[in-house]
Design a protein around this motif. Structure first.
Motif, mmCIF file in Angstrom:
data_model
loop_
_atom_site.group_PDB
_atom_site.id
_atom_site.type_symbol
_atom_site.label_atom_id
_atom_site.label_comp_id
_atom_site.label_asym_id
_atom_site.label_seq_id
_atom_site.Cartn_x
_atom_site.Cartn_y
_atom_site.Cartn_z
ATOM 1 N N UNK A 102 10.493 -6.602 4.822
ATOM 2 C CA UNK A 102 11.348 -5.937 3.893
ATOM 3 C C UNK A 102 10.441 -5.644 2.588
ATOM 4 N N UNK A 103 10.851 -6.169 1.577
ATOM 5 C CA UNK A 103 10.148 -5.814 0.257
ATOM 6 C C UNK A 103 8.972 -6.472 0.025
ATOM 7 N N UNK A 104 8.954 -7.966 0.251
ATOM 8 C CA UNK A 104 7.605 -8.523 0.075
ATOM 9 C C UNK A 104 6.271 -7.764 0.724
ATOM 10 N N UNK A 105 6.366 -7.628 1.918
ATOM 11 C CA UNK A 105 5.534 -6.902 2.835
ATOM 12 C C UNK A 105 5.135 -5.454 2.293
ATOM 13 N N UNK A 106 6.252 -4.899 2.129
ATOM 14 C CA UNK A 106 6.263 -3.416 1.963
ATOM 15 C C UNK A 106 5.411 -3.166 0.665
ATOM 16 N N UNK A 107 5.614 -3.860 -0.354
ATOM 17 C CA UNK A 107 5.195 -3.567 -1.654
ATOM 18 C C UNK A 107 3.528 -4.254 -1.650
ATOM 19 N N UNK A 108 3.598 -5.248 -0.909
ATOM 20 C CA UNK A 108 1.982 -6.057 -0.946
ATOM 21 C C UNK A 108 1.168 -4.816 -0.223
ATOM 22 N N UNK A 109 1.364 -4.289 0.716
ATOM 23 C CA UNK A 109 0.860 -3.520 1.627
ATOM 24 C C UNK A 109 0.441 -2.151 0.935
ATOM 25 N N UNK A 110 1.580 -1.655 0.420
ATOM 26 C CA UNK A 110 1.249 -0.245 -0.515
ATOM 27 C C UNK A 110 0.115 -0.470 -1.403
ATOM 28 N N UNK A 111 0.265 -1.696 -2.244
ATOM 29 C CA UNK A 111 -0.874 -2.038 -3.200
ATOM 30 C C UNK A 111 -2.200 -2.358 -2.609
ATOM 31 N N UNK A 112 -2.144 -3.032 -1.500
ATOM 32 C CA UNK A 112 -3.584 -3.105 -0.776
ATOM 33 C C UNK A 112 -4.184 -1.673 -0.417
ATOM 34 N N UNK A 113 -3.206 -0.750 0.298
ATOM 35 C CA UNK A 113 -3.896 0.463 0.819
ATOM 36 C C UNK A 113 -4.276 1.247 -0.684
ATOM 37 N N UNK A 114 -3.351 1.272 -1.417
ATOM 38 C CA UNK A 114 -3.873 2.305 -2.678
ATOM 39 C C UNK A 114 -5.149 1.687 -3.340
ATOM 40 N N UNK A 115 -5.075 0.519 -3.715
ATOM 41 C CA UNK A 115 -6.335 -0.223 -4.463
ATOM 42 C C UNK A 115 -7.387 -0.568 -3.959
ATOM 43 N N UNK A 116 -7.357 -1.078 -2.507
ATOM 44 C CA UNK A 116 -8.412 -1.624 -1.856
ATOM 45 C C UNK A 116 -9.223 -0.615 -0.998
ATOM 46 N N UNK A 149 5.484 -7.512 -9.725
ATOM 47 C CA UNK A 149 4.796 -8.574 -10.924
ATOM 48 C C UNK A 149 3.576 -9.270 -10.172
ATOM 49 N N UNK A 150 3.549 -9.553 -9.033
ATOM 50 C CA UNK A 150 2.598 -10.262 -8.302
ATOM 51 C C UNK A 150 1.320 -9.257 -8.355
ATOM 52 N N UNK A 151 1.636 -8.166 -8.680
ATOM 53 C CA UNK A 151 0.342 -7.024 -8.481
ATOM 54 C C UNK A 151 0.171 -6.236 -9.731
ATOM 55 N N UNK A 152 1.048 -6.132 -10.646
ATOM 56 C CA UNK A 152 1.233 -5.081 -11.755
ATOM 57 C C UNK A 152 1.754 -5.768 -12.953
ATOM 58 N N UNK A 153 1.327 -5.689 -14.062
ATOM 59 C CA UNK A 153 1.585 -6.200 -15.346
ATOM 60 C C UNK A 153 3.020 -5.562 -15.545
ATOM 61 N N UNK A 154 3.992 -6.489 -16.384
ATOM 62 C CA UNK A 154 5.452 -6.183 -16.269
ATOM 63 C C UNK A 154 5.523 -4.743 -17.084
ATOM 64 N N UNK A 155 4.608 -4.538 -18.074
ATOM 65 C CA UNK A 155 4.899 -3.439 -19.058
ATOM 66 C C UNK A 155 4.584 -2.099 -18.145
ATOM 67 N N UNK A 156 4.017 -2.105 -17.073
ATOM 68 C CA UNK A 156 3.741 -0.958 -16.068
ATOM 69 C C UNK A 156 4.948 -0.734 -15.448
ATOM 70 N N UNK A 157 5.746 -1.545 -15.246
ATOM 71 C CA UNK A 157 7.093 -1.339 -14.273
ATOM 72 C C UNK A 157 8.118 -0.953 -15.141
ATOM 73 N N UNK A 158 8.844 0.282 -14.591
ATOM 74 C CA UNK A 158 9.808 0.878 -15.486
ATOM 75 C C UNK A 158 11.159 0.900 -14.717
#
Length: 884
Positions: A102-116, A149-158
């Protein structure tokens, strides 16, 4: 710089490494989903898993899906090409979880793919999450925010609105909060001048959403209430075109390698240069064509031909919009789109090979469509010019004409009747200093849409569960009667009439699919008999249509299929397979099924072929099918893995979606092996006899055969023999029937020629008589005659001669032939030029309504035929009044 093919591969490889099964794209043209014409999102093929109608075969999947959107948010067809980042056809990269992560893996993997993997700079990425909606009692999606917030600073989350951050499948059904990933593609200087936070979801062309991750956890009821789903799912979608633009550091999707090859070919063909301007019509034309050719190729490749209804009409609109742009802004007056098919087929050869496999066919269809519409454009231009020259002849248009304005009603008629686009009408008007009443045009257009919407209005209620019994079972391959129970039902209002859709836990009723019509029959519940009017599929649900519900919905149900109708339908389905194989053997292996209809009365088979079949070819095909029937070949049906079926030569159809396990219908391994879910006879001998009734063309490169077998063929032959016997009796049973018919035909021709000769002599006499009876009205001449004993053709020729000999004449000649009125209107050249009269308009506006008929012709001579002759004297009088 990564190419688009590598970017696509990296996405699929990444999720494969995360234990996802990579599945093929579903066809872009939908099947068995009444809510959609086209696949418009990656999740469409998985709807049944979300709805709980079917268990997902894998907990995690990923794919690249062919999608088409021509309406909705940001997808108005008329805007595509005007901006640089919206499209009709696009690829949607997606990964799904069905009750798994669910949310934990989906968000972590999207960040990994885009940034790594893709290495998008972290400082250019922004996130939106649902901020909540009190009116809907939706709380903020704090769980997603905490994960981000594990990956992005809070001010960049809208915190986003429900409009942007809550996804719904439709008015009812599965839904849930979504989180969007946005990328700021502006230059460093632009980024310094304005914070990207102010531009998120503001339609800025350089601050764009690239990925949407939906957390499906709720269900929307018909009442609007939201309920928790028993299982939670993840549905993500990332447009490949936008992603490639970001990774290739381009300011426009059209500057990426996805479109650059197509644009280069357009430039080569047109001799014009693409400069990338977002204002110049020439550059918009390049983008429109480069976008639209993809949509056209993929839909035709998946089996949807351009037509005047449904999905085919959408494709025709897209194609005609592209033609309109090259016609108007690239100064190209001959077909262009078909020349681009090779570029698209080559580009997608590895990921979507069906385009290359059908390239010749797709080119042929597009070329014929282009030629037809270019002729329409020429005709529209002529009508437009006539309106400008002769608008004052229409009383309703004279006010507009005096103001150099084209009425919205006329512009709508051009668009609706002749397919002439409003923007081309406006362009041509501006070129001569005129305007178009576009407000009135929009009003006419909206009224037409309202009429269409009312005609097809469907109001569907919520499903009412009766027995929650899990998987729906189809038992109709092995039985026609079964004891079952009602799983659920709902009421549907169609054009004001209530009908009911009933789902059974187990059913022998075959639902319409694969060209085969649905079963009919009866349901017996506690002695109450309810007729099943039709059976259809909605996604994977088998829905029985009835006009009422049982008194006791929880009682056992005896489901009984109409056995005779099913048998006759199966006869025609097996015959269709025999016909398909025969066509390929006689005409060649290029023959591919393009559509079919199978019911108890006949079969209809559409196939790719570029020439009319000869009499000899039809006889050979029919003979081959009947030979296979006489051989009484067993029809063997087996289920097996798809790859195994393809290895043994099973034929799969373009545009169909097949599962991992497929049903193979084999009629002699060396003759016919096809993937098919339909019902069939046990052996070919049960078909009895096969007869082709008609063969015709239905579109560019598509032929149609209509045929019958079994009882329908027997009845047809008996009817033909009865007719032949009646003909013999009428001719007094001659020994040589054919010679008697030839003699009768010859005698009839002789009589007709003698009658025509007599009529021409009579016409010549009448011509002299009419010249002596000319009525002078000012400087013009009027000739009228209600004649008896002269045929329509002789009267028409007389009208031609008189108008040529008397330039200042208006003539109205009438006769009654076989009890029906016929009228000729002729205008001398002087009358046409000075009085601004038009014979066609006179026929349509004065003559035809009074004789209850129709007509046409040319500006100088037109004719009309009708049903009522009692008004002919008034018709002649009304025409005469035009010279007053």
């Amino acid at each position: 710089m990564m190419g688009s093919a590598e970017i696509r591969d990296k996405f699929l490889d990444f999720f494969k490494s995360k234990a996802h099964v990579i599945v093929p794209s579903a066809p872009i043209v939908t099947k068995n989903d009444p809510t959609l014409l086209f696949t418009n999102a990656g999740m469409n093929q998985f709807k049944d898993y979300f709805l709980g109608n079917k268990a997902a075969p894998y907990p995690r999947v990923a794919d690249t899906q062919k999608c088409l959107r021509v309406s909705g948010k940001h997808n108005d067809l008329e805007e595509v090409g005007v901006d640089t980042y919206h499209h009709t056809m696009f690829e949607m990269l997606g990964n799904w979880s069905f009750g798994d992560y669910f949310k934990k893996e989906a968000i972590a993997w999207s960040w990994e793919l885009l940034t790594k993997v893709y290495q998008i700079p972290v400082d250019r990425i922004y996130i939106t999450v649902l901020g909540g909606d009190k009116s809907e009692q939706l709380p903020p999606d704090d769980a997603s925010k905490l994960e981000w917030m594990n990956w992005v600073s809070p001010e960049r989350i809208i915190a986003g609105s429900k409009k942007d951050n809550f996804w719904e499948m439709g008015d009812t059904g599965p839904c849930g909060p979504c989180t969007e990933i946005h990328v700021d593609c502006r230059t460093d200087g632009e980024r310094k001048n304005q914070d990207a936070l102010e531009l998120i979801n503001k339609d800025h062309p350089q601050v764009i959403e690239v990925w949407n991750i939906v957390f499906i956890q709720l269900n929307r009821a018909k009442s609007g209430a939201l309920e928790l789903l028993p299982s939670r799912h993840v549905d993500t979608g990332m447009g490949l075109e936008r992603l490639v633009r970001v990774l290739q550091n381009k300011q426009s999707n059209y500057d990426t390698d996805i479109f650059s090859g197509t644009i280069a070919m357009i430039a080569k063909i047109s001799g014009m240069i693409y400069s990338g301007s977002d204002k110049e019509k020439k550059d918009i034309a390049f983008r429109v064509i480069a976008d639209h050719i993809r949509a056209i190729c993929f839909t035709i490749g998946d089996g949807q031909l351009p037509s005047n209804t449904g999905a085919g009409y959408v494709i025709r609109r897209i194609l005609r919009r592209a033609v309109r742009y090259y016609y108007s802004y690239l100064n190209r007056k001959e077909p262009l789109l078909y020349l681009l098919v090779q570029v698209i087929a080559t580009q997608f050869k590895k990921v979507f090979p069906e385009l290359e496999d059908q390239r010749g066919f797709i080119e042929k269809v597009i070329h014929e469509e282009e030629e037809a519409f270019l002729r329409t454009l020429d005709k529209g231009i002529r009508i437009f010019n006539e309106y400008i020259e002769n608008g004052t002849a229409h009383k309703s248009e004279s006010a507009f004409h005096s103001e150099k304005r084209i009425s919205g009603a006329f512009a709508f008629k051009l668009n609706d009747t002749y397919g002439f686009p409003i923007d081309l009408t406006s362009l041509m008007a501006r070129e001569i200093g005129w305007t178009v009443d576009e407000k009135e045009f929009e009003k006419e257009l909206q009224e037409q849409k309202d009429r269409s919407r009312a005609a097809g209005q469907l109001d569907t209620g919520d499903w009412v569960p009766v027995h929650e019994n899990g998987k729906i079972i189809f038992s109709g391959y092995t039985e026609l009667d079964t004891i079952t129970e009602i799983n659920r039902w709902r009421k549907v209002k169609v054009k004001g009439k209530d009908i009911y859709q009933v789902v059974l836990a187990k059913t022998p009723f075959y639902a319409e699919s694969g060209g085969q019509s649905g079963d009919t029959g009866v349901l017996t519940i506690d002695g109450e008999i309810i007729e099943v009017l039709d059976t259809k599929k909605e996604n994977d649900l088998i829905i029985h249509y009835t006009d009422k519900l049982p008194s006791d919905q929880r009682a056992p149900v005896i489901a009984h299929v109409d056995a005779e109708k099913r048998k006759n339908t199966a006869v025609h389905h097996t015959a269709t397979h025999l016909l398909h194989a025969a066509l390929r053997k006689v005409l060649g292996m290029h023959v591919v099924q393009k559509g079919s209809l199978v019911n108890s009365n006949h079969l209809r088979f559409d196939f790719s072929h570029f020439a009319k079949l000869t009499k000899e070819e039809l006889e050979e095909i029919e003979g081959m099918v009947n030979e296979k029937i006489r051989e009484n070949i067993p029809v063997i049906i087996r289920e097996m893995p798809r790859e195994e079926a393809l290895k043994i030569g099973a034929m799969a159809l373009f545009g169909e979606k097949y599962g991992d396990i497929v049903r193979v219908v084999m009629i002699d391994p060396d003759y016919s092996v096809e993937l098919c879910g339909g019902t069939h006879m046990l052996a070919t001998g049960e078909l009895g006899f096969f007869k082709i009734r008609t063969e015709s063309a239905i579109a560019a490169g598509i032929r149609r055969i209509e045929a019958i077998a079994g009882l329908a063929a027997e009845n047809y032959i008996n009817d033909e023999l009865k007719l032949l016997s009646s003909v013999r009796e009428q001719l007094k049973n001659p020994k040589d029937l054919l010679k008697s018919l030839q003699d009768l035909h010859s005698e009839s021709n002789d009589i007709r020629k003698r009658i025509e000769s007599m009529e021409m002599k009579q016409a010549a006499h009448l011509k002299t008589e009419l010249k002596n009876e000319v009525i002078s009205i000012g400087k013009y001449k009027f000739i009228e005659k209600l004649s008896e004993g002269i045929g329509p053709e002789a009267l028409r020729k007389l009208g031609i001669e008189l108008r040529q000999e008397i330039p200042q004449v208006l003539l109205a000649l009438a006769t009654v032939s076989d009890g029906k009125p016929f009228v000729v209107i002729g205008l001398g050249d002087q009358v046409v030029n000075e009085k601004n009269l038009d014979a066609i308009k006179i026929v349509k506006e004065i003559v035809a309504p009074q004789i209850r008929g129709g007509g046409g012709g040319q500006k100088t001579l037109a004719t009309a035929g009708g049903q009522y002759s009692g008004s002919l004297s008034k018709v002649l009088s009304d025409v005469k009044a035009l010279l007053a």
